[in-house]
Design a protein around this motif. Structure first.
Motif, PDB file in Angstrom:
ATOM      1  N   VAL A 107       0.841  -1.202   0.000  1.00 17.76           N
ATOM      2  CA  VAL A 107       0.000   0.000   0.000  1.00 17.76           C
ATOM      3  C   VAL A 107       0.874   1.250   0.000  1.00 17.76           C
ATOM      4  O   VAL A 107       0.628   2.210  -0.729  1.00 17.76           O
ATOM      5  CB  VAL A 107      -0.946  -0.015   1.227  1.00 17.76           C
ATOM      6  N   PHE A 108       1.960   1.193   0.808  1.00 16.37           N
ATOM      7  CA  PHE A 108       2.908   2.318   0.842  1.00 16.37           C
ATOM      8  C   PHE A 108       3.439   2.610  -0.562  1.00 16.37           C
ATOM      9  O   PHE A 108       3.509   3.770  -1.000  1.00 16.37           O
ATOM     10  CB  PHE A 108       4.055   1.976   1.802  1.00 16.37           C
ATOM     11  N   SER A 109       3.788   1.563  -1.286  1.00 11.96           N
ATOM     12  CA  SER A 109       4.319   1.722  -2.640  1.00 11.96           C
ATOM     13  C   SER A 109       3.296   2.424  -3.534  1.00 11.96           C
ATOM     14  O   SER A 109       3.635   3.337  -4.290  1.00 11.96           O
ATOM     15  CB  SER A 109       4.671   0.348  -3.201  1.00 11.96           C
ATOM     16  N   LEU A 110       2.036   2.006  -3.405  1.00 12.29           N
ATOM     17  CA  LEU A 110       0.995   2.640  -4.223  1.00 12.29           C
ATOM     18  C   LEU A 110       0.828   4.109  -3.824  1.00 12.29           C
ATOM     19  O   LEU A 110       0.605   4.967  -4.683  1.00 12.29           O
ATOM     20  CB  LEU A 110      -0.337   1.895  -4.072  1.00 12.29           C
ATOM     21  N   LEU A 111       0.960   4.378  -2.523  1.00 12.75           N
ATOM     22  CA  LEU A 111       0.813   5.769  -2.070  1.00 12.75           C
ATOM     23  C   LEU A 111       1.956   6.636  -2.612  1.00 12.75           C
ATOM     24  O   LEU A 111       1.735   7.786  -3.017  1.00 12.75           O
ATOM     25  CB  LEU A 111       0.779   5.838  -0.543  1.00 12.75           C
TER      26      LEU A 111
ATOM     27  N   LEU B 136       1.124   7.370  -6.058  1.00 17.27           N
ATOM     28  CA  LEU B 136       0.036   8.346  -6.124  1.00 17.27           C
ATOM     29  C   LEU B 136       0.554   9.756  -5.840  1.00 17.27           C
ATOM     30  O   LEU B 136       0.209  10.725  -6.536  1.00 17.27           O
ATOM     31  CB  LEU B 136      -1.038   7.969  -5.096  1.00 17.27           C
ATOM     32  N   MET B 137       1.403   9.864  -4.823  1.00 15.60           N
ATOM     33  CA  MET B 137       1.975  11.166  -4.471  1.00 15.60           C
ATOM     34  C   MET B 137       2.729  11.768  -5.661  1.00 15.60           C
ATOM     35  O   MET B 137       2.515  12.917  -6.041  1.00 15.60           O
ATOM     36  CB  MET B 137       2.909  10.982  -3.288  1.00 15.60           C
TER      37      MET B 137
ATOM     38  N   ARG C  34       0.470  12.908  -8.477  1.00 13.76           N
ATOM     39  CA  ARG C  34      -0.153  14.211  -8.226  1.00 13.76           C
ATOM     40  C   ARG C  34       0.841  15.339  -8.490  1.00 13.76           C
ATOM     41  O   ARG C  34       0.500  16.350  -9.103  1.00 13.76           O
ATOM     42  CB  ARG C  34      -0.626  14.306  -6.782  1.00 13.76           C
TER      43      ARG C  34
END
Lengths: 701, 701
Positions: B11-15, B18-19, B22
């Motif tokens: 999940v961290f990797s996906l975040l 995502l960051m 953006r």
């Protein structure tokens, strides 16, 4: 009975060679000459070629001689008495090695002599008729084919007889000991071939690329123009590469596959009753012997009447010799091979018939590989025409299509080799693989005849051009040369196919001798060996390609220098310094052959000594499979580029001088080291590494 | 504890992705624009590229979707319940397969989206500073790197958890059953990669070669000139090949090597106490998980200030991530892997430390292969300069030297792979080989970041050129692009190295599952398999090279047609029909990817079904070794030709427009399909054949 018959066939082969050599030598250069000046030019040019060729051989053989002696000393000290029979194993192997090397050198010398006699006489005979000219070139080839085969068969037989006579009768494992000593003979032949193929390959392409790039491209003068200083070196190169190199390669294959078969046979037939044993042991040599008869008969079918039928005449000879061989091998097998035998005590039983199937598989797949090669490299078929077509969009697409053609063309031959191995192994175990190699090489006399015919015709064309013999003569020699190009490609396919089987046979013999029956890929040392082995042909090809590049560069600079410094050269008023170019090619090739040679010789020794026989088995198999794929694809890419260019030169796609033609010339130049240096040299790589492993196995264990 | 941590890392990797996404999206194209027209042009051009890219993906995924469903149906019916546990094995495997394929498709989509958003913003940011522009391109790459890694880790973990939850607890061989079902996930990912790499590779090079040959060579207009109708297709191609293709390839490697390690681990850790078992089983996933942290930390070291230091900044990231990984893997191994274990009951005992050595060997050799690749493909070193030098004597010598460089460059990487295999096997048996692959792929997030950075910068340069943003901007994007070229070559070396280890790991898992511990090369079916296998990469390369040729031909004709029929196009007064060229590339690539795709998929199925698992093992190993050699040499020849041309363009050896440069352009064009189509597609060949064998092994037995 076997020994005198085989000896007789060997002598017969030499007599055939002698007869043809006399017929060729008896052609008078003067007959039908348009002027005494023409005769003078012919003699001068052919003299220069012969002189250059002999100068190269002398230099090469001097280097080789030193190397062979050093290698013999290593063999003398390193080879151990593995059977504990209190014999000077090293000394015997060294003697066997030196005899093999010596005969190989002699074969190369004979081939070069007749080629440099035949080339000018082929040109001279072209004044009379195509048929006459063809027959001189073809007979020159036959001198090489039959001379070499005769020497190989006689040499192997006499060395066998010598040790058979000399070694004490009560020796334990006597036959095996003799055959193992005999493998030194194969090693000798193959070591000469290494330098013949690599050195010769570098020589011929350095001269060719150098002559083309400066002469044709920069100065804009035609091929074989006497104003080009590298032209004699180029013609010398054809002989050096395709006669001496090819001859040593195939001599090595015959000697090695025979040794491999006899080493395996010595174990297989250990329990055969004494009265039948010798026949069984010498069966491989007998096949080479009757191959001489089959080849001789098929020669009479080479009678081309029309210019565009020369290729068919040569192909007919190949097909007929294969069929004759098939018919003759059958009764021979029934009479010489025991009805049933096994390779190890209590192992699988094999039959006579199985041995016949193995030999037949080799014979037939050899022919098929030749025909597949023709399909991919002759511009009568689709693949080469696609490459020619791709030249329309420039050199890059020509290269892409040519490389793709080469990759593709290696697939079917590899599958055929695979099928042959499966048939051979299924019907006669490792002996079957060795006998398939013997079968493929059964028609070697005729194969070599056709191979050697090519450079003789090529040279004849060059001489006709340089001696300004006129357009009609050149048309005839061109027709002979064009057919020679295709048969050269067929010969290369055949050489690599037989090299693959020979290498497998040698590997089998090596494993038999090392008592290995399991080479498990899942063992890390085997896997590592496979990986190292698969990398070797790539490293070797890179080395030889760059060697050609470096040698060609030296040649280019010399040709440019002569154009610049010799006044009147380009106008045809002054004479070029041909000898200087010959010297440069000779020097460069001899210098550049050392490193790739050492790679091939040292790799199996280092791996065998430090990594052990299992890793070495992996190396041999790894280098075999990538070596075969690379060698076939390089040879066929090169052949296809050459013929795509020739196809365009027949007037297709814009013809000579068009942009399409220029693009095709780039492919042809890339193909030169591919098909005449790196590709063929890989044959030696895979065979030589295997026979070194076989000979030195006592040292590794 | 393991499961939540790994899930959290995913999940961290996906975040992280995502960051960065953006941050990239927030860059305003308008900021600092010289005129509203410039903004309009930027939006129009980047819109066309994005549209073309999405059009291709839609078409490709439609074909792929049908194919995947058909393949799932085959899996459903063919995969048997080999463990006799009364489970619908086929159905479970099919579900796992579809999830893997789906996530791979999703990853490709995400990568393409961010690349087509980031490319124009990288160009826009170049107005501000090199550092700003670099950071946008680099972050776009990071979205791909972390997004894909996160999806891979999460996907594998969730599918594992799903089957772990669903399957009855008392199941015999429960862990092994779950891992075998999980291999369907790897197969799904790899099948998508086949079409992504092959189709994408054909697309990108058809467009590139077509654009170059007509635009640069025939019409004499510069690269990325908006008058060239194929220019949008060319820019779309960069994304299609290097983003979607590369991403799917490496996603497949991660999924496959994890599956391979877990299948072998399920047998190895069968007797480990229950409380430690799950940690041991999921250890491979945990390594991928902590790789995310190591990769994330190393990102902060990418801070180039000066134009010629971009390459060093990117290399520093690679080195630092490897060192961080080494430090983190050690405690992880000590905590998760049992102190001692054996792969079979009563077999050799291996240790924790051995597993660490295996992972470390993979990590380090991955880095070394990358650095060797850089040496052979960057024009800062000797090899590429030699190729550039050889262009002085024309295109032919450029090609000869480039091919020789490629052959040579594959030798050391192959030896490194061999050493890694030996270390892995010695310290942890087949599990060690799988863990070496996991180790090499441990820094995948940062590897992919750098890979994807390349095409984004390349596109940015193209957009800057087409939007006429001026010379300063172009100089900055060129500096980014040049570094991207070298890192692309490093990425390719890394991709093939990890593909080789992954393939070996899968082959090991396949053999483990087939209960084979001996693959004896001396058995004829194994030898035959090796031979067939060694021929497959050659056949496959020939196919893909010709596919590029055919597709490029269609493109050439279209570009010529537009130049001929659109009035004012060459004068810059009319607009080219970009969409038509995009359509041609799309159509051609989708049509041309079918045949090579079927070759890869059907070969192992046919051999496995008719020839048996021993022959199949031979095929896998044969194709692995020739595949690796060919893939590395093709990628590096291509990279070297490209950079030799770029070296000359820096003003060396006569500079742009000289004859030497023209010769170098031929090499560059030959190198295009080498490095971007055939070479990379071979990664998939060797991996996909191995995982098909693994998944279908119950069907063969």
């Amino acid at each position: 009975m076997v020994i005198p018959i085989v000896l007789g066939l060997g002598v017969f082969s030499l007599l055939v060679a002698l007869m043809y050599a006399r017929q060729v030598a008896n052609v008078r250069i003067e007959d039908g000459a348009s002027s005494p000046e023409e005769v003078g030019r012919l003699k001068e040019i052919s003299g220069a070629i012969a002189e250059g060729a002999m100068a190269f051989l002398r230099r090469e053989y001097t280097v080789l001689g030193g190397f062979m002696l050093a290698f013999a000393v290593i063999i003398f000290f390193v080879i151990k008495d593995v059977h504990n029979v209190s014999l000077p194993f090293g000394a015997y192997s060294a003697i066997s090695f030196l005899i093999g090397a010596g005969i190989s050198i002699l074969s190369g010398y004979i081939g070069m002599r007749i080629a440099t006699i035949g080339n000018v006489r082929t040109a001279a005979a072209a004044r009379i008729s195509l048929e006459q000219s063809f027959s001189i070139a073809f007979r020159s080839g036959a001198v090489m084919g039959f001379g070499l085969t005769g020497l190989a068969v006689l040499g192997l037989m006499l060395v066998y007889m010598g040790f058979d006579f000399f070694l004490p009768q009560e020796l334990h494992n006597r036959d095996l000991v003799i055959m193992e000593i005999l493998s030194g003979f194969g090693l000798g032949g193959s070591s000469v071939a290494l330098f013949g193929r690599v050195g010769g390959g570098i020589y011929t392409k350095a001269a060719d690329v150098g002559a083309d790039l400066v002469g044709k491209v920069e100065a804009g003068i035609p091929e074989d123009d006497p104003r080009n200083p590298a032209v004699i070196a180029d013609n010398v190169g054809d002989n050096v590469g395709d006669i001496a190199g090819m001859g040593a390669d195939l001599f090595g294959s015959v000697a090695e596959s025979t040794c491999a078969a006899m080493v395996i046979g010595a174990t297989a037939f250990a329990t055969v009753p004494t009265d039948m044993k010798q026949a069984a042991l010498l069966f491989p040599l007998a096949i080479s012997g009757i191959g001489i008869i089959a080849s001789f008969i098929s020669l009479f079918f080479a009678r081309p009447k029309v210019e565009n039928k020369v290729e068919n005449a040569l192909k007919a000879v190949l097909v007929i010799s294969t069929l004759l061989m098939l018919g003759m091998v059958y009764p021979l097998t029934m009479n010489m091979v025991p009805k049933e035998f096994s390779l190890t005590a209590g192992g699988t039983m094999y039959t006579q018939m199985g041995v016949f199937y193995s030999v037949a598989a080799g014979l037939i797949s050899g022919l098929l590989i030749g025909l597949i090669t023709e399909y991919y490299t002759s511009h009568r078929y689709g693949p080469v025409r696609q490459v020619a077509n791709a030249s329309k969009t420039g050199a890059a697409t020509n290269i892409i299509y040519g490389l793709a053609l080469g990759y593709n063309s290696a697939v079917l031959p590899m599958i055929l080799i695979g099928i042959t191995v499966v048939i051979g192994y299924h019907y006669a175990g490792m002996y079957g693989i060795a006998m398939a190699a013997i079968g493929m090489l059964g028609t070697i006399a005729v194969g070599l005849t056709i191979d050697a015919y090519g450079p003789v015709s090529d040279n004849a064309g060059g001489i006709a051009e340089m001696a300004e013999m006129g357009k009609d003569i050149r048309t005839r020699t061109d027709a002979l040369d064009a057919a020679g190009n295709t048969t050269a490609a067929i010969g290369k396919g055949f050489a690599i196919g037989s090299a693959a089987l020979t290498s497998l046979a040698l590997t089998s013999a090596f494993l038999t001798r090392a008592n290995i029956t399991n080479v498990n890929v899942l063992e890390p040392q085997v896997m590592f060996g496979l990986m190292i082995g698969s990398a070797l042909p790539f490293a070797f090809s890179a080395m030889t390609m760059r060697s050609v590049g470096l040698a060609a560069l030296a040649m280019i600079e010399e040709v440019r220098r002569q154009f610049r410094t010799i006044p009147g050269l380009l106008e045809g008023k002054a004479r070029a310094d041909y000898a200087k170019c010959v010297e440069i090619s000779t020097d460069a090739s001899i210098k550049q052959m050392i490193a790739p040679g050492l790679l091939v010789i040292l790799s199996p020794l280092i791996v065998g000594f430090f990594g052990g026989v299992q890793m070495l088995a992996g190396v041999l198999i790894g280098s075999l499979i990538t070596g075969v794929m690379l060698a076939i694809s390089m040879a066929n890419s090169g052949g296809a580029w050459d013929n795509a260019k020739k196809y365009i030169e027949t007037g297709q796609l814009g013809g000579k001088g068009s942009d399409t033609h220029k693009a095709a010339v780039v492919g042809d130049t890339v193909g030169d080291p591919f098909k005449d240096t790196s590709g063929p040299a890989l044959n030696i790589l895979i065979k030589l590494m295997a026979i070194i492993s076989l000979v030195f196995v006592p040292f590794f264990l």
